[in-house]
Structure formats: structure tokens, C-alpha cells
Scaffold this motif. Sequence first.
Motif, PDB file in Angstrom:
ATOM      1  N   ASN A  26     -29.882 -19.353   2.452  1.00  0.00           N
ATOM      2  CA  ASN A  26     -30.149 -19.991   1.162  1.00  0.00           C
ATOM      3  C   ASN A  26     -29.159 -21.127   0.952  1.00  0.00           C
ATOM      4  N   CYS A  33     -25.503 -19.795   2.626  1.00  0.00           N
ATOM      5  CA  CYS A  33     -25.805 -21.100   3.200  1.00  0.00           C
ATOM      6  C   CYS A  33     -25.377 -21.068   4.670  1.00  0.00           C
ATOM      7  N   THR A 107     -35.960 -22.836  -0.272  1.00  0.00           N
ATOM      8  CA  THR A 107     -35.925 -21.685   0.625  1.00  0.00           C
ATOM      9  C   THR A 107     -37.213 -21.524   1.442  1.00  0.00           C
TER      10      THR A 107
END
Length: 152
Positions: A26, A33, A107
Motif C-alpha cells: 500500500n 509501502c 491499491t
Amino acid sequence: MIMKTTKRLDAALEKLYNAFHNNTLNPECCNNCAVGNICNNTDSWKHLSDDHGSLQLNYVGLVHENLGRRFHGYSPSELLKIEAEFLKGCGYILPLNHRNSKPKNPTSKETLFNGLCAAVAFLCALEGIKNVMDFYPLFQKETEMPFLETAQ
């Protein structure tokens, strides 16, 4: 032909691959991340800079950088560059904030794959090796491919 990689690259690629396939990647979450995953889903790396996606080390980041500290094999400035490449690949304008544009669906698999490709390309460049995502050499030229005749 076997490509030589490093332990840090192998570890980073495995973590990013798993995050992508487990739907836990994400770009807007510092734990999930690209760099968050490389750092074992922690957000401690975010204290190296004042803005997510910035390449500018803050005081804490500079101290760690100047002391030669490494996090999961990467210097603070390398971590910021990895994250910036990932975010740019996802379609963000950096740094992340409410004023800069972002992808419509951050996403989605396509968005994440594009970011992943950019991050992996940068990780490979850091190691001085060819991009492991570049499959072009695996394909033969059309003229070299055997012609398959179909029954008519």
C-alpha cells in the motif's frame, strides 16, 4: 546464465514480491509501502525525512547517513530513493500531500505493479546489475522462433 545478486537485494525482492501477491502493498501506508515492507513492515524509516516521498534527509536521517548506518542493508538516502521510485511508478507526484495528484486507485494491481517495477529497477541499479524484471532477453526474435504449422 545465472545472475549474481546480493543478500540485501534478494531480501528486498522477496519482501516486495510477497507483499504484492498477499495484497499487503500500500503506497499510502508507511508500514506497507515499498520501504515499509523492506523494513519488515515498520514505519521507523519515515523518521529519516519530513515528507513521505521526499529525497531530502532530515536531521535524524542525516545523522544516520553520516554515521554510516544501514537499515536492512540500505543507507537512509537509498531508502528514500527506493520509496520515491516506487511512488512515482505508482503515479504519484512527490512528495505525498493533499495538493499533489495521486493515482485514482492507489491499491489496484496495475498501479502497484507499475510501482513495483520502478522500485525493482532502482534496487537492481543500486547493485549494478541488470533489471531482474527485464524479461526481454528470454524472448527470441520472431525470425528465430520455430514456425508452428497448423492443420488445415
